[in-house]
Design an enzyme around this catalytic site. Sequence first.
Site, PDB file in Angstrom:
ATOM      1  N   ASP A 164     -21.009 -11.878  16.711  1.00 47.88           N
ATOM      2  CA  ASP A 164     -20.693 -10.849  17.698  1.00 47.88           C
ATOM      3  C   ASP A 164     -21.111 -11.695  19.243  1.00 47.88           C
ATOM      4  OD1 ASP A 164     -19.789  -8.492  16.336  1.00 47.88           O
ATOM      5  OD2 ASP A 164     -21.850  -8.233  15.981  1.00 47.88           O
ATOM      6  N   LYS A 199     -12.152  -1.757  12.678  1.00 50.85           N
ATOM      7  CA  LYS A 199     -11.781  -0.274  12.433  1.00 50.85           C
ATOM      8  C   LYS A 199     -10.323   0.682  13.013  1.00 50.85           C
ATOM      9  CE  LYS A 199     -16.643   0.293  13.450  1.00 50.85           C
ATOM     10  NZ  LYS A 199     -17.218  -1.098  13.617  1.00 50.85           N
ATOM     11  N   ILE A 242      -1.228   6.709  13.398  1.00 42.73           N
ATOM     12  CA  ILE A 242      -0.185   6.978  11.974  1.00 42.73           C
ATOM     13  C   ILE A 242      -0.308   6.071  11.651  1.00 42.73           C
ATOM     14  CG2 ILE A 242       1.009   8.212  14.093  1.00 42.73           C
ATOM     15  CD1 ILE A 242       3.416   5.840  13.967  1.00 42.73           C
TER      16      ILE A 242
HETATM   17  O1  C5P Z   1     -26.981  -7.154  15.824  1.00 43.69           O
HETATM   18  P1  C5P Z   1     -26.624  -6.267  15.040  1.00 43.69           P
HETATM   19  O2  C5P Z   1     -27.181  -6.983  13.258  1.00 43.69           O
HETATM   20  O3  C5P Z   1     -26.899  -5.093  15.021  1.00 43.69           O
HETATM   21  O4  C5P Z   1     -25.148  -6.017  14.170  1.00 43.69           O
HETATM   22  C1  C5P Z   1     -24.351  -5.844  13.398  1.00 43.69           C
HETATM   23  C2  C5P Z   1     -22.659  -5.524  13.429  1.00 43.69           C
HETATM   24  O5  C5P Z   1     -22.066  -4.506  12.824  1.00 43.69           O
HETATM   25  C3  C5P Z   1     -22.180  -5.251  14.307  1.00 43.69           C
HETATM   26  O6  C5P Z   1     -20.959  -6.445  14.692  1.00 43.69           O
HETATM   27  C4  C5P Z   1     -21.523  -4.152  14.747  1.00 43.69           C
HETATM   28  O7  C5P Z   1     -20.485  -3.557  15.810  1.00 43.69           O
HETATM   29  C5  C5P Z   1     -21.692  -3.794  13.687  1.00 43.69           C
HETATM   30  N1  C5P Z   1     -21.668  -2.200  13.039  1.00 43.69           N
HETATM   31  C6  C5P Z   1     -22.937  -1.275  13.052  1.00 43.69           C
HETATM   32  N2  C5P Z   1     -23.002  -0.507  12.896  1.00 43.69           N
HETATM   33  C7  C5P Z   1     -22.066   0.700  12.361  1.00 43.69           C
HETATM   34  C8  C5P Z   1     -20.754  -0.151  12.016  1.00 43.69           C
HETATM   35  C9  C5P Z   1     -20.528  -1.049  12.422  1.00 43.69           C
HETATM   36  O8  C5P Z   1     -23.834  -2.046  14.239  1.00 43.69           O
HETATM   37  N3  C5P Z   1     -22.046   1.549  12.149  1.00 43.69           N
END
Ligand code: C5P
Length: 240
Positions: free
Chosen positions: A11, A63, A67
């Site tokens: 990220d 994500k 449609i």
């Molecule tokens: O930095 P961290 O370990 O929290 O990152 C988790 C990753 O998973 C990020 O890219 C976040 O957007 C993604 N994510 C999440 N929870 C979700 C779906 C995706 O933390 N439910």
Amino acid sequence: MSDDRLIVALDVPNILDGMKVAENIGDTVSFYKIGLGMLTGGGFALANELKQEFGKKIFLDMKFFDIGATVQKAVAGIAAHDLDFLTVHGDPYVVEAAVAGRGDSNLKILAVTILTSLDRNDMDRAMIIDGDTQTLVVERARRALEAGADGVICSPQEAAMIRALPVAAGKLIVTPGVRPANADKGDQKRIATPAQAISDGADHIVVGRPIWQAANPKEAAQVVLDDMARAPQINSTFAK
Ligand code: C5P
């Protein structure tokens, strides 16, 4: 090949920062997640470079939600690029369109159930049916898997309940919200350690900031891998 149960979420803002982290990590990690936050910073180019030049597996976290015809077209475009995982929202018609779009490529379609950032108040505002979050998550997971999803994204707390669904046999469970003991939680609330997530039925865990923000991402990734290796490997379903 390193343990591909660990997926590192890159990220970072742009392709240069992403390459810097990936180069530091080297052979320690073989699977990266690239999401919408890096789309305008060259995320798609980075995905292709890590795949083609460095042989990494790629999870594109887009994500999609639109449609059916548009989802199908968008997924078909991505399926032409030999990437590994792609997320769409878990509404059954979206999943069906995505599965049609990926055709006979190897791209795995993973369904998002209910975003972990939503609380009941957010769900009320979005007119999402009454009920506690865990019940809704498990039900949405069941419907997405029945619609043909190859797996679901969920919090580690939901992994065991989803793994117990008959329709989840042979499907992938991928969990973000994973932190090695003593790591900074950041804004993640419902977390588990790598070993807990794996023993609750996750096939892959996604870890971002504890690795890419670390002074030494390679060492930080090794800490996660060491923790994960302590879990009994009981539920792995992804054909390697
Ligand atoms: O930095 P961290 O370990 O929290 O990152 C988790 C990753 O998973 C990020 O890219 C976040 O957007 C993604 N994510 C999440 N929870 C979700 C779906 C995706 O933390 N439910």
